[in-house]
Structures are given as C-alpha cells and as structure tokens.
Scaffold this active site. Structure first.
Site, PDB file in Angstrom:
ATOM      1  N   GLU A 290      -7.507   6.087  -3.338  1.00  0.00           N
ATOM      2  CA  GLU A 290      -6.488   5.396  -2.540  1.00  0.00           C
ATOM      3  C   GLU A 290      -5.248   6.267  -2.359  1.00  0.00           C
ATOM      4  O   GLU A 290      -4.633   6.251  -1.304  1.00  0.00           O
ATOM      5  CB  GLU A 290      -6.120   4.048  -3.171  1.00  0.00           C
ATOM      6  CG  GLU A 290      -7.230   3.022  -3.101  1.00  0.00           C
ATOM      7  CD  GLU A 290      -7.652   2.681  -1.673  1.00  0.00           C
ATOM      8  OE1 GLU A 290      -6.852   2.869  -0.739  1.00  0.00           O
ATOM      9  OE2 GLU A 290      -8.802   2.249  -1.491  1.00  0.00           O
TER      10      GLU A 290
ATOM     11  N   GLY B 242      -1.703  17.980   1.519  1.00  0.00           N
ATOM     12  CA  GLY B 242      -0.359  17.610   1.961  1.00  0.00           C
ATOM     13  C   GLY B 242       0.241  16.473   1.144  1.00  0.00           C
ATOM     14  O   GLY B 242      -0.416  15.905   0.270  1.00  0.00           O
ATOM     15  N   TYR B 243       1.478  16.152   1.459  1.00  0.00           N
ATOM     16  CA  TYR B 243       2.206  15.087   0.756  1.00  0.00           C
ATOM     17  C   TYR B 243       2.030  15.221  -0.757  1.00  0.00           C
ATOM     18  O   TYR B 243       1.480  14.354  -1.425  1.00  0.00           O
ATOM     19  CB  TYR B 243       1.729  13.700   1.224  1.00  0.00           C
ATOM     20  CG  TYR B 243       1.914  13.466   2.686  1.00  0.00           C
ATOM     21  CD1 TYR B 243       3.151  13.071   3.186  1.00  0.00           C
ATOM     22  CD2 TYR B 243       0.873  13.657   3.567  1.00  0.00           C
ATOM     23  CE1 TYR B 243       3.333  12.869   4.549  1.00  0.00           C
ATOM     24  CE2 TYR B 243       1.056  13.458   4.932  1.00  0.00           C
ATOM     25  CZ  TYR B 243       2.279  13.068   5.405  1.00  0.00           C
ATOM     26  OH  TYR B 243       2.455  12.873   6.729  1.00  0.00           O
TER      27      TYR B 243
ATOM     28  N   TYR C 218       0.504  -1.497  -2.518  1.00  0.00           N
ATOM     29  CA  TYR C 218      -0.772  -1.168  -1.890  1.00  0.00           C
ATOM     30  C   TYR C 218      -1.785  -0.642  -2.915  1.00  0.00           C
ATOM     31  O   TYR C 218      -2.903  -1.156  -3.035  1.00  0.00           O
ATOM     32  CB  TYR C 218      -0.564  -0.146  -0.757  1.00  0.00           C
ATOM     33  CG  TYR C 218      -1.872   0.363  -0.249  1.00  0.00           C
ATOM     34  CD1 TYR C 218      -2.608  -0.388   0.658  1.00  0.00           C
ATOM     35  CD2 TYR C 218      -2.423   1.540  -0.747  1.00  0.00           C
ATOM     36  CE1 TYR C 218      -3.849   0.039   1.075  1.00  0.00           C
ATOM     37  CE2 TYR C 218      -3.656   1.970  -0.338  1.00  0.00           C
ATOM     38  CZ  TYR C 218      -4.367   1.218   0.577  1.00  0.00           C
ATOM     39  OH  TYR C 218      -5.601   1.636   0.972  1.00  0.00           O
TER      40      TYR C 218
ATOM     41  N   ASP D 229      -2.290  -1.793   4.490  1.00  0.00           N
ATOM     42  CA  ASP D 229      -2.001  -0.409   4.901  1.00  0.00           C
ATOM     43  C   ASP D 229      -1.924  -0.429   6.432  1.00  0.00           C
ATOM     44  O   ASP D 229      -1.915  -1.503   7.048  1.00  0.00           O
ATOM     45  CB  ASP D 229      -3.076   0.557   4.379  1.00  0.00           C
ATOM     46  CG  ASP D 229      -4.427   0.341   5.041  1.00  0.00           C
ATOM     47  OD1 ASP D 229      -4.604  -0.683   5.760  1.00  0.00           O
ATOM     48  OD2 ASP D 229      -5.319   1.176   4.873  1.00  0.00           O
TER      49      ASP D 229
ATOM     50  N   CYS E  74     -13.351  -4.847  21.113  1.00  0.00           N
ATOM     51  CA  CYS E  74     -13.342  -6.273  20.770  1.00  0.00           C
ATOM     52  C   CYS E  74     -14.719  -6.905  20.955  1.00  0.00           C
ATOM     53  O   CYS E  74     -15.036  -7.890  20.289  1.00  0.00           O
ATOM     54  CB  CYS E  74     -12.299  -6.998  21.606  1.00  0.00           C
ATOM     55  SG  CYS E  74     -10.644  -6.337  21.362  1.00  0.00           S
TER      56      CYS E  74
ATOM     57  N   SER F  94       7.016  15.213   8.667  1.00  0.00           N
ATOM     58  CA  SER F  94       7.262  13.843   9.150  1.00  0.00           C
ATOM     59  C   SER F  94       8.615  13.695   9.850  1.00  0.00           C
ATOM     60  O   SER F  94       8.718  13.013  10.850  1.00  0.00           O
ATOM     61  CB  SER F  94       7.093  12.842   8.026  1.00  0.00           C
ATOM     62  OG  SER F  94       7.718  13.310   6.876  1.00  0.00           O
TER      63      SER F  94
HETATM   64 FE1  SF4 Z   1      -8.940  -6.291  16.903  1.00  0.00          FE
HETATM   65 FE2  SF4 Z   1     -10.142  -6.972  19.175  1.00  0.00          FE
HETATM   66 FE3  SF4 Z   1     -11.076  -7.852  16.835  1.00  0.00          FE
HETATM   67 FE4  SF4 Z   1      -8.803  -8.801  17.794  1.00  0.00          FE
HETATM   68  S1  SF4 Z   1     -10.832  -9.017  18.705  1.00  0.00           S
HETATM   69  S2  SF4 Z   1      -9.206  -8.153  15.697  1.00  0.00           S
HETATM   70  S3  SF4 Z   1      -7.954  -6.975  18.757  1.00  0.00           S
HETATM   71  S4  SF4 Z   1     -11.007  -5.710  17.553  1.00  0.00           S
END
Ligand code: SF4
Length: 349
Positions: A31, A75-76, A114, A132, A193, A299
């Site tokens: 992590e 890095g970091y 986190y 995150d 989606c 950064s």
């Molecule tokens: Fe993300 Fe699209 Fe799923 Fe909504 S529907 S959580 S915008 S991938």
C-alpha cells in the site's frame, strides 16, 4: 451494491503479488508503494523488496541506505523512510507483529487513515474504510458528490460513504473491489459504464454527469526553478577508472538520498556551479559551459537543470560525502533525477 461489487471483483480481479497474501506487513509495504505509483511499476519493486526484507524484523535491521537503495527509482522517498520508521516501531513495541488494534496502527509513523484501513480490512478482515484517488472517483460518481476533492466537506462525505459500504461481509475484498473498479472501469477520462457492475446505482450516470464528476481540486501551477548541478569526478578511464563524489543532506535535491552538488541559479548563471562546489566542500576544475540541460517536473516545482562536469575533484570523505565508482551506484539510494544527471554527464548507463 455490495454483492454486485464483490461478485464482479471475484470474476475480474487482477492477479497481483500482494493479493496472494494476508500478511499485514506485506499489505503495508504494497500500500505504501502504491501511493502515487502505478501498479505495473510497483510489481517488480514489491517482489524484490519482499525477497530482500521478508519480515518486519529484516526491514527493521536494515540501515537506511539499504532501504533507499531498494526503493531507488520508485520516487517519493519520504514514504520509504516512514515505512522503515513504522516497521522499526512495530519490532520494538509489538515484537514484530503489526497491531490489529486500529488506534495502535494509526499511531505508527507514516500510517495514515488510508494505510491503516488497508491493513485493517485486507489483512485483519475488519470493517475499516479506505479512500484513495480511485475510491474517491468511484464514490463521487456513484453518490453524485459535487463538491471539489480535497475540501474537508468532500473528504468527510467520502469517508462516510466508504465506511457505510464496508460494513458487511468481506470488507478487505469490498475495499479492493472499489479500488479495482476505479482503476479498470470507472477510470478518470473514459469510464466504461456499460461494463460497470453498479451502474444501476450510479447517480452520475442517472443524471448525465459522469464526465463532470468528481470535481477536481484547484491546482497551483508548479513553480519554475533553475538549478546548476555539478558532477565532480576524479580519475580517468586510463588511470584506474572515473569516480564521482556524491553528497547526502543539505545542498542536494532530496535530503536523505545521495546526489550531486546543486545550487539554485539566481542572477549570474556561472556563479551557481561554483557555489554548489563550495557549499559541498569540494575543490575541482569546473567546465565553463553546461554539458547538458534537463527538464524535470516534481509535484510543486518544474526544474530546469544545467549540468556541469568538474574534474580533478578533491574532498574529504565523511558520513555525508563519499567517492563512488559509477558501477557502485545501485548500492546506495539515489533518485531518478540524480541518475538522469549522471547519465547526461555520461557517468551512468
Ligand atoms: Fe463509474 Fe460509470 Fe460505474 Fe458510475 S456507472 S460508477 S460512472 S463506471
């Protein structure tokens, strides 16, 4: 929604080395490495690091140079130093066992909400949330959160939402499902989606605001900074090989790592390389012109670095100044930028 996320995660999770274990120390290392760094970059570093320091005790007993050398290129570096300090405390106070108690975990150096939540949920199976960048994006879209990221009101809401979701079976997998969804489906620019397991619950999709959410935090443009970096060497290819003086601490770019002398250019550009050598306590013959010019973005700063060579360099070796052969560079902690500078001066592969 929980069931949909877990079912999707079971089918689509990527096989990553830290997902094959529930060892809290391994989860912790992974992590910390994954903060601000891509998964593909982390995999080989994680495997090498765990082979070199397989237990908290092995890491605690290593000196900082060895730890930073194993971290070189990721890095970091502050992350590595804090991990080292945190693990040393685990060995000293808890006999080398990462504490299961959340308050004890949170009190360790470098362990924020986190990292504590990741260790708690993944290694100990506790219902502890994590937020995150990936989780924040998924939750902002799912719940239609339209205040800017980074604001206290947004952060509070995101942690509340993540906390509500993780209260249920398999909290570690649930958290990882949210992160994985953000990394592979609910991506910043082009979320897919139509492949999303929680699309029917998504407020952003329902209201046509997927491309508007999350609202990014206002960023300041990085400040431009000009620097002279001097690569001071001694010897020649004929005469036993070239060696380079490196420093650690003040006068280098990253305090805890070994680097070459640097100085900000302010006014007369030719004064900076001389000042860099003087501050470093090194006498040498300086090249009159830079041998290379590099750009490097951190950064908050955009660096323009004028690289100079200096030969016949003389100095006294100390704990913060040493002479190294280029071939020995991998044995000490150096930053990517130092390696770029040495390469520009033709001293590193
Ligand atoms: Fe993300 Fe699209 Fe799923 Fe909504 S529907 S959580 S915008 S991938």
């Amino acid at each position: 929604m929980r069931q949909a996320l877990l079912g999707w995660y079971d089918r689509h999770r990527r096989d990553l080395p830290w997902r094959r274990t529930r060892d809290p120390y391994a989860v912790w290392v992974s992590e910390v490495m994954l903060q601000q760094t891509r998964v593909d970059t982390v995999v080989p570093y994680f495997e090498r690091f765990m082979a070199r320091f397989p237990t908290p005790r092995a890491l605690a007993e290593a000196d900082e140079d060895q730890v930073l050398a194993a971290w070189s290129g990721l890095g970091y570096y502050r992350r590595a130093r804090l991990l080292h300090a945190g693990v040393r405390e685990v060995v000293e106070r808890y006999g080398g066992r990462v504490p299961e108690d959340p308050a004890a975990r949170r009190a360790l150096p470098g362990v924020g909400a986190y990292t504590a939540g990741a260790i708690g949920s993944i290694a100990f199976g506790r219902p502890e949330p994590i937020v995150d960048g990936n989780v924040a994006r998924v939750l902002a879209r799912l719940r239609g959160i339209d205040t800017p990221l980074g604001r206290a009101v947004t952060e509070r809401r995101l942690w509340q939402e993540a906390g509500a979701l993780v209260e249920g079976p398999r909290p570690g997998e649930l958290n990882q499902a949210l992160m994985e969804l953000g990394a592979t489906v609910c991506t910043p620019a082009e979320p897919t989606c139509d492949r999303c397991p929680v699309a029917e619950h998504c407020e952003a999709l329902r209201t046509g605001r997927v491309s508007e959410l999350p609202v990014p935090k206002a960023r300041r443009a990085p400040t431009p900074v000009s620097l002279a970096a001097v690569v001071p060497t001694v010897g020649s290819a004929k005469n036993g090989g070239v060696r380079v003086w490196l420093l650690r601490g003040d006068g280098t770019l990253f305090g805890g790592l070994w680097g070459v002398p640097t100085c900000a250019i302010d006014g007369d550009p030719s004064a900076a390389p001389r000042a860099a050598l003087r501050q470093a306590g090194i006498a040498a013959r300086l090249s009159s012109d830079p041998v290379a010019r590099l750009e490097h973005v951190l950064s908050h700063r955009r660096l323009t670095i004028h690289v100079y060579r200096a030969t016949a360099a003389r100095a006294e070796a100390t704990a913060a100044r040493k002479l190294l052969r280029p071939a020995d560079l991998p044995t000490v902690g150096t930053s990517t930028l130092t390696r770029k500078i040495l390469k520009a001066a033709q001293l590193a592969p």
